[in-house]
Motif scaffolding. Sequence first.
Motif, mmCIF file in Angstrom:
data_model
loop_
_atom_site.group_PDB
_atom_site.id
_atom_site.type_symbol
_atom_site.label_atom_id
_atom_site.label_comp_id
_atom_site.label_asym_id
_atom_site.label_seq_id
_atom_site.Cartn_x
_atom_site.Cartn_y
_atom_site.Cartn_z
ATOM 1 N N GLY A 173 11.326 5.705 -5.870
ATOM 2 C CA GLY A 173 10.997 6.987 -6.477
ATOM 3 C C GLY A 173 9.744 6.970 -7.332
ATOM 4 N N SER A 174 9.118 5.815 -7.522
ATOM 5 C CA SER A 174 7.831 5.804 -8.242
ATOM 6 C C SER A 174 7.043 4.504 -8.008
ATOM 7 C CB SER A 174 7.999 6.095 -9.742
ATOM 8 O OG SER A 174 8.823 5.146 -10.362
ATOM 9 N N ALA A 175 7.312 3.454 -8.756
ATOM 10 C CA ALA A 175 6.425 2.288 -8.704
ATOM 11 C C ALA A 175 6.454 1.580 -7.349
ATOM 12 C CB ALA A 175 6.805 1.314 -9.824
ATOM 13 N N GLY A 176 7.626 1.466 -6.764
ATOM 14 C CA GLY A 176 7.703 0.793 -5.468
ATOM 15 C C GLY A 176 6.965 1.575 -4.398
ATOM 16 N N GLN A 177 7.189 2.878 -4.416
ATOM 17 C CA GLN A 177 6.493 3.737 -3.453
ATOM 18 C C GLN A 177 4.971 3.679 -3.648
ATOM 19 O OE1 GLN A 177 8.191 6.867 -1.331
ATOM 20 N NE2 GLN A 177 7.527 8.294 -2.890
ATOM 21 N N ALA A 178 4.561 3.574 -4.892
ATOM 22 C CA ALA A 178 3.129 3.483 -5.176
ATOM 23 C C ALA A 178 2.540 2.192 -4.617
ATOM 24 C CB ALA A 178 2.892 3.576 -6.688
ATOM 25 N N VAL A 179 3.242 1.092 -4.785
ATOM 26 C CA VAL A 179 2.763 -0.176 -4.239
ATOM 27 C C VAL A 179 2.798 -0.150 -2.711
ATOM 28 C CG1 VAL A 179 3.297 -2.647 -4.056
ATOM 29 C CG2 VAL A 179 3.293 -1.521 -6.296
ATOM 30 N N HIS A 180 3.861 0.424 -2.169
ATOM 31 C CA HIS A 180 3.945 0.575 -0.719
ATOM 32 C C HIS A 180 2.715 1.348 -0.206
ATOM 33 C CE1 HIS A 180 6.583 2.161 2.886
ATOM 34 N NE2 HIS A 180 5.653 1.345 3.296
ATOM 35 N N ALA A 181 2.411 2.426 -0.864
ATOM 36 C CA ALA A 181 1.249 3.231 -0.456
ATOM 37 C C ALA A 181 -0.050 2.447 -0.602
ATOM 38 C CB ALA A 181 1.199 4.514 -1.285
ATOM 39 N N ALA A 182 -0.164 1.693 -1.691
ATOM 40 C CA ALA A 182 -1.381 0.894 -1.887
ATOM 41 C C ALA A 182 -1.499 -0.168 -0.799
ATOM 42 C CB ALA A 182 -1.365 0.251 -3.281
ATOM 43 N N ASN A 183 -0.380 -0.777 -0.463
ATOM 44 C CA ASN A 183 -0.407 -1.755 0.636
ATOM 45 C C ASN A 183 -0.981 -1.113 1.901
ATOM 46 O OD1 ASN A 183 0.770 -3.747 -0.942
ATOM 47 N ND2 ASN A 183 2.834 -3.501 -0.104
ATOM 48 N N ILE A 184 -0.519 0.078 2.213
ATOM 49 C CA ILE A 184 -1.010 0.756 3.423
ATOM 50 C C ILE A 184 -2.487 1.106 3.266
ATOM 51 C CG2 ILE A 184 -0.758 2.822 4.850
ATOM 52 C CD1 ILE A 184 2.236 2.812 4.070
ATOM 53 N N ALA A 185 -2.833 1.636 2.114
ATOM 54 C CA ALA A 185 -4.227 2.042 1.904
ATOM 55 C C ALA A 185 -5.177 0.862 2.072
ATOM 56 C CB ALA A 185 -4.383 2.659 0.506
ATOM 57 N N LEU A 186 -4.746 -0.302 1.592
ATOM 58 C CA LEU A 186 -5.617 -1.478 1.628
ATOM 59 C C LEU A 186 -5.449 -2.310 2.889
ATOM 60 C CD1 LEU A 186 -5.020 -2.579 -2.086
ATOM 61 C CD2 LEU A 186 -7.072 -1.465 -1.181
#
Lengths: 345, 345, 345, 345
Positions: free
Chosen positions: D313-326
């Motif tokens: 619901g927040s930090a994990g999803q943010a890291v998941h998204a960053a992983n994809i972005a990078l």
Amino acid sequence: MTYSASVVGGSGFTGGELLRLIDGHPEFELAQATSRSKENKTIGNTHPNLRHSEVRFSDPAELESVNVLFAATPHGVSMEQIDAFQDAADTVVDLSADFRLDSEAQYDEWYDGHTRPELLADSEYALPELNRENLAGADLIASGGCNATATILGLLPLFEHGVLSGDEQIVVDVKVGSSEGGAGGGEASSHPERSGVVRPYAPTGHRHEAEIQQFLGVDVSFTVHAVDMVRGASATCHVFPDGPVSKGDLWGAYRGQYEDEPFVELVSGGGGVYRYPEPKAVAGTNRAEVGFELDPGNKRLVVFSAIDNMMKGSAGQAVHAANIALGIEETAGLEFQGLHPVGAP
Amino acid sequence: MTYSASVVGGSGFTGGELLRLIDGHPEFELAQATSRSKENKTIGNTHPNLRHSEVRFSDPAELESVNVLFAATPHGVSMEQIDAFQDAADTVVDLSADFRLDSEAQYDEWYDGHTRPELLADSEYALPELNRENLAGADLIASGGCNATATILGLLPLFEHGVLSGDEQIVVDVKVGSSEGGAGGGEASSHPERSGVVRPYAPTGHRHEAEIQQFLGVDVSFTVHAVDMVRGASATCHVFPDGPVSKGDLWGAYRGQYEDEPFVELVSGGGGVYRYPEPKAVAGTNRAEVGFELDPGNKRLVVFSAIDNMMKGSAGQAVHAANIALGIEETAGLEFQGLHPVGAP
Amino acid sequence: MTYSASVVGGSGFTGGELLRLIDGHPEFELAQATSRSKENKTIGNTHPNLRHSEVRFSDPAELESVNVLFAATPHGVSMEQIDAFQDAADTVVDLSADFRLDSEAQYDEWYDGHTRPELLADSEYALPELNRENLAGADLIASGGCNATATILGLLPLFEHGVLSGDEQIVVDVKVGSSEGGAGGGEASSHPERSGVVRPYAPTGHRHEAEIQQFLGVDVSFTVHAVDMVRGASATCHVFPDGPVSKGDLWGAYRGQYEDEPFVELVSGGGGVYRYPEPKAVAGTNRAEVGFELDPGNKRLVVFSAIDNMMKGSAGQAVHAANIALGIEETAGLEFQGLHPVGAP
Amino acid sequence: MTYSASVVGGSGFTGGELLRLIDGHPEFELAQATSRSKENKTIGNTHPNLRHSEVRFSDPAELESVNVLFAATPHGVSMEQIDAFQDAADTVVDLSADFRLDSEAQYDEWYDGHTRPELLADSEYALPELNRENLAGADLIASGGCNATATILGLLPLFEHGVLSGDEQIVVDVKVGSSEGGAGGGEASSHPERSGVVRPYAPTGHRHEAEIQQFLGVDVSFTVHAVDMVRGASATCHVFPDGPVSKGDLWGAYRGQYEDEPFVELVSGGGGVYRYPEPKAVAGTNRAEVGFELDPGNKRLVVFSAIDNMMKGSAGQAVHAANIALGIEETAGLEFQGLHPVGAP
């Protein structure tokens, strides 16, 4: 005046609450508490809040004659023992589901075959706010189910005051404490597994839908979740009225229904921390808190209802009904107002 | 007879408990509840268990004349306001630490400078099991501290009956609920940080050592842990007597001390789930549970004592003391026996 | 390199932790998980954190050959099955109490007759901070008990660095979560009865005293309380040194002992909310937090130690020991650092 | 490859989770953690699970250049600071609501005036299961709201697979933990008031309705309750499809949607204790559990969805998204699978 009272099934959770209420009741005197599993042990050995008592559990096969007998036995026991109960007592208040429904057909739809269907029509359902007038002098009373009680109290004013007709979509999302599972819990009820849950334990098909249908005449979409508390039931009713409803309509309906009720409190908005009904605010009491909020964007009305499932949802309601049946002051023995602050009761 | 009562500091946790107890007391009538921060709001806005009341908080600067005034203010306030309190009331019961100690020297050792030291010798400490005889007719009563009360009740029989002399090593390991921190908690008291803790919050140097020293004449090694409940204090006293002690000696001492006490219950062994004192068994009540176990291998005696810190540890004890001071039945207004089952009250 | 690993008794709580740790371990591969009661069911059916696995529980009577076998069975099972375990695995790590003590005499003092006493001297106790050097290459390892581990880690530096000699009075007051009772809890472990407790569940005579005596050479006065959490053990050691001890002595002893230990953290004072060891800060991790405070007035030293009883107190310690025995990086598979904020884990 | 990462607002709850995830991430290295209130203190002083780190909070006014910057600031801050964030980092992942909605009109309907509305169309909403393809290479990512994430994950397959069209009645009844209120809680968030609640905290009008409307194209009737846990969000979606729906249709839709998703698990029926989604089963993980049940009598479909609000619901999803972005492995740093048993995380 003093009325003798007995509790059949006194070592369970609701049995313990009945013993507590009788112990503090100004006009009841405990004649007998039965328990097969704890026979001859003191009631305080099981219920530590009753350690001051010297009463011991006795054999349920040997019932004493009393004015009022409370049966706190598992579903199905009362219909087997009802003749013995009625021989022993002028007034029988049954806390199981055995005599709550009006007809054998209804019963069979939700439970397994009834052995004494002819008694279904004669028993009075005990939700005093719904049918107080039928309880006076009643000799067989079926105390309402906990989740049904919370739901009916939340929705009743809407039906009685013409806000709803019975054709509307109604979702009831209920959150309950672990005491609803009773004293003999298994693996899912052990502390390590049950702590901290938000667990869909009756996703669909909960039997209390039957009581709600019978008394409100409406089918509700009912889902029950277990949450981390021991006592308490909180029903959130999501209602979609056909036409527009104003706050004034709602206050009119709810005040009209409940302003003279000793055990229903309207809690809706206002300041402070406790702005809507919460089960912890009524823990240990026979009170129900009822409140509501409008959601005009979704043409929705949200009704909140909170009770202590052990009290207004079972033992307290049973004593309330017995008070009415015997002509005693309705609130006798039910004066406890709850605690603040309090944790997860 | 009816006695008028007021509560100064009624919006705090112990203030709320006092209001609840006065509300249910057969001989008290609430004259005034003060709160600076919640002035003009109903008491039920803060304390949801008092929603049935129409009383509103008033300004503490304008005290009404009453028979008994309960001061539930932070430490240091009562010594500043004591003249106003005594002008307003025949009997003042202070729940803070301001008047608990006997001498200025003791006070200064544990707290900061006392502004009215001359009153220290005149106030009566309210732990009725310790000094009931001094409370009758008292006009200034200092209600004992929660953790001190639990400890003193656990150890008192050992001193009174010659098991201990005061030279022994005594470790007191206390576990308390979050209500001890009061209503205005900071970051450490927020739910996410405070939930689920076993937190050493007073590892050493807890001020209640002073009360214990004063009344038992012994220095105890005192450590307080915060645990996950709202109400409750549980003191485990590890005691090393000089010579051998038998179970019979202990039962003699504890029964001798407490058999006529209405608010102390011996809970020690026996069957069932609740074999030793537990705070949840007394939540909401003025009862203390006391029990013990011998550890011959370590020449140790372990004493357990459990109270509700809001009740026997503050508001309940204050009402008990007021009952004695005014000559009322001791148990008046304090009849609630607690709930079973119950979660983390 | 990859080592094959099996878990005997995989459906219990510590068995589940072992499965989780093996699942995330870079050099272990799960070969087999046995369970009599859940045979043929997936391990995720019992342990929801392992739903991604397709492994099913198998019959413990048919053990596969593996590099390392973890036995998470009730006390008494391993001594019966030890030959089969050792036939199946090069390294056996037993999590029960069967092989923790050094001699039959010690065992008989605290438990009932040992069937394979000749193995007691050959097994290595696994508290790596105590005897790491003996674990390398060991083929039979007895993982230390949870409460003993917490206590030994708290006190060890005091003995190793000459602060204590073993003649001192030491009281250890322990608070534990419900997972210590295991997966098959009875009435006392049901959620309604176990919620919110501060319950003296081993007032005296806890068997872990034996391990402490064996390794520290001191008799401690040990009392265990159940509190409302699932995971966690917190030991508060009240110690009375013979002579004066300074903060500097203590920091010297604790830093000297633990500065290179990967799983021990000193937490003592400083600011913030978490100033002393707390079990919730280490939940799910193999870390122990250790801290202390001086109480000069009582000539007392208070030591706090907090672990996750399922991890540093059993499964984590077992994997740590296996890592050492097999020559793997000590922290492999044990990297999880815990959560903040977190409730009552 | 190693990417430098910074966290703005690192002393809050989601900031702490980001720090934990970066600490354990195989390809991220923490360059900076800012906090105005805790400047110069170690991150472990606030977050006890990070005590092993020597990083100290720094001034948010002096941002270092990094590959990826995570902003965990209150709503409204990121839109003010966005230029500084984008100057400092190639990729900005914002965890607030500032850039979640597509248009200024939508934003104004639910929040107060946006200061950088031109960026709304350029930011990518991070619910990877919904729009993974847009996240690769994105330079401004808005991580989805916790309650919206739980709801969207529950309902998405029904829209994608033609079970729902968007005209249906949908009630979403959400239960959340106290960490949703953030680190600076007031009176209602204090432990004594917040413990044990089932509290309607957003009866109607919760802002996450906007995200759900934007991405699913449907208005849902949304109500949020606070319950007694720290972490977790559980959404129960009561859905009334126009025509008949079979279990097979549902399994087809949900399996079709999620069978390749690394962070979504279908949990629906089967045996054992954990038969439906539960937040405690995913505490600390980036997993979502999704399940459903049919209620043919009420023509209803009930969908359950459970996440850790701090993670998926927040930090994990943010890291998941960053992983994809990078272009990093999606699951990097998000491997933790959760604990069993566990209490109220």
